[in-house]
Design an enzyme around this catalytic site. Structure first.
Site, PDB file in Angstrom:
ATOM      1  N   HIS A   1       0.804  -1.234   0.000  1.00  0.00           N
ATOM      2  CA  HIS A   1       0.000   0.000   0.000  1.00  0.00           C
ATOM      3  C   HIS A   1       0.839   1.286   0.000  1.00  0.00           C
ATOM      4  CE1 HIS A   1      -3.546  -2.457   0.897  1.00  0.00           C
ATOM      5  NE2 HIS A   1      -2.871  -2.996   1.893  1.00  0.00           N
TER       6      HIS A   1
HETATM    7  O1  RIB Z   1      -4.924  -0.081   4.666  1.00  0.00           O
HETATM    8  C1  RIB Z   1      -3.536  -0.041   4.475  1.00  0.00           C
HETATM    9  C2  RIB Z   1      -2.906   1.009   5.314  1.00  0.00           C
HETATM   10  O2  RIB Z   1      -3.137   0.741   6.695  1.00  0.00           O
HETATM   11  C3  RIB Z   1      -1.375   1.055   5.162  1.00  0.00           C
HETATM   12  O3  RIB Z   1      -0.932   2.359   5.380  1.00  0.00           O
HETATM   13  C4  RIB Z   1      -0.909   0.147   6.251  1.00  0.00           C
HETATM   14  O4  RIB Z   1       0.422   0.479   6.679  1.00  0.00           O
HETATM   15  C5  RIB Z   1      -1.891   0.458   7.344  1.00  0.00           C
HETATM   16  O5  RIB Z   1      -1.436   1.635   8.016  1.00  0.00           O
END
Ligand code: RIB
Ligand code: CA
Length: 342
Positions: free
Chosen positions: A271
């Site tokens: 992500h």
């Molecule tokens: O949903 C994904 C996000 O939530 C990313 O930033 C992961 O590190 C968590 O913080």
């Protein structure tokens, strides 16, 4: 051209290549003055290594940490670890909010492990935190910055920036753009059927940022779930055979298990690293300007981002919503940057 240059006298060849480099650099995009707000977090660490390996394009002025994936003491330690692994200990780390604006704190230790970095052994980093809170750092830096000069990458709950905006709304003037990993529309949620973790962890903070009027770009699950690891992509990273690639391989091999099992997909998303790729090479991504609202009412849609993708409401467009991305282009760029680290 290079073959032609080879035939020239060495001095002439160097002058020719030097002039070519000068011309190329003259057209290089200006360096981005960047603050990274983060809750490391497995994918956050990959994003931090990615960004800190790219000093030609990203002037990372500071890392600001927030509670999210794990508690603040651990996200702050992990941010210090990431800068140590990247060989960038000159970058200060400021600790910020230990809890969301209003809701009860939630964490994601089931995904990121008790220490916030599943898959690898952690240690106490050599260099400590910078003095002062992340909120004070954000206010002081953004107040004294040239107008619209600082970019902020938000890789966790948006609590720190929200607190700074509440305390000093005028800091908007110093912000060029806020690029957020968060939200979900087409994809559905990853912490509830409709909400993504960063927004669910502090929806009121996201509302403050959305309403502040800053230039806002979201990289939601809609795009991060299209940029998935594969055996070949993990192998191309492993083939670098340096410390950074081994760290990223160990982190990702553990981190992607949860998503692969939950969604029944052949690979996992990274992500937060998509935010860094977007800053480095926005042409890898596509999206459109939309109106986004965040639902912060208690109930089944708590933390949901409601995106008017077809502009049915004709409401003001307050964010650029990225929903397309070149997966192989992302992994090629990530690999090329990790190769620059030790
Ligand atoms: O949903 C994904 C996000 O939530 C990313 O930033 C992961 O590190 C968590 O913080
Ligand atoms: Ca994160």
């Amino acid at each position: 051209m290079y073959r032609y240059a080879q035939k020239l006298h060495p001095l002439l060849r160097s002058l020719l290549l030097l002039s070519l480099m000068t011309v190329t650099n003259a057209h290089a995009a200006p360096k981005i003055d960047l603050i990274i707000d983060t809750d490391p977090g497995a994918d956050d660490v990959v994003a931090l290594l990615f960004a800190l390996a790219s000093p030609d394009e990203l002037n990372v002025r500071a890392l600001t940490t927030v509670a999210g994936n794990v508690r603040l003491d651990k996200t702050s330690r992990n941010a210090r670890l990431a800068r140590e692994w990247a060989g960038r200990e000159e970058v200060p780390v400021y600790a910020g909010a230990s809890r969301p604006l209003m809701r009860t704190p939630i964490y994601a230790e089931d995904i990121h492990g008790k220490e916030g970095l599943s898959g690898i052994a952690v240690h106490e980093p050599r260099k400590g935190l910078a003095k002062g809170s992340a909120i004070t750092y954000l206010i002081d830096t953004l107040k004294s910055a040239e107008p619209h000069s600082i970019t902020i990458a938000m890789l966790g709950p948006q609590t720190n920036l929200a607190l700074a905006l509440i305390q000093e709304p005028g800091i908007v003037r110093g912000i060029k753009e806020v690029v957020v990993m968060g939200g979900a529309h087409f994809n559905g949620g990853n912490i509830t059927p409709v909400a993504e973790f960063n927004l669910f962890a502090d929806p009121q903070a996201a509302e403050v940022v959305l309403k502040s009027g800053v230039k806002l770009t979201y990289l939601p699950l809609d795009v991060t779930h299209k940029i998935l690891t594969s055996e070949a992509r993990l192998q191309q990273i492993a083939a670098l055979n340096n410390n950074a690639s081994r760290l990223v391989g160990d982190i990702l091999n553990e981190y992607i298990k949860g998503d692969m099992e939950h969604y029944g997909i052949p690979g996992g998303p990274v992500h937060d690293a998509t935010v860094v790729a977007y800053l480095l090479k926005p042409q890898l991504f596509s999206g459109r300007s939309v109106n986004v609202v965040v639902d912060s009412r208690e109930g089944p849609t708590f933390g949901q981002t409601i995106v008017d993708w077809y502009d049915g409401l004709n409401a003001p467009k307050n964010a650029f919503w990225v929903e397309g991305g070149d997966a192989q282009g992302f992994f090629d760029l990530l690999t090329e940057r990790l190769a620059r680290l030790k």
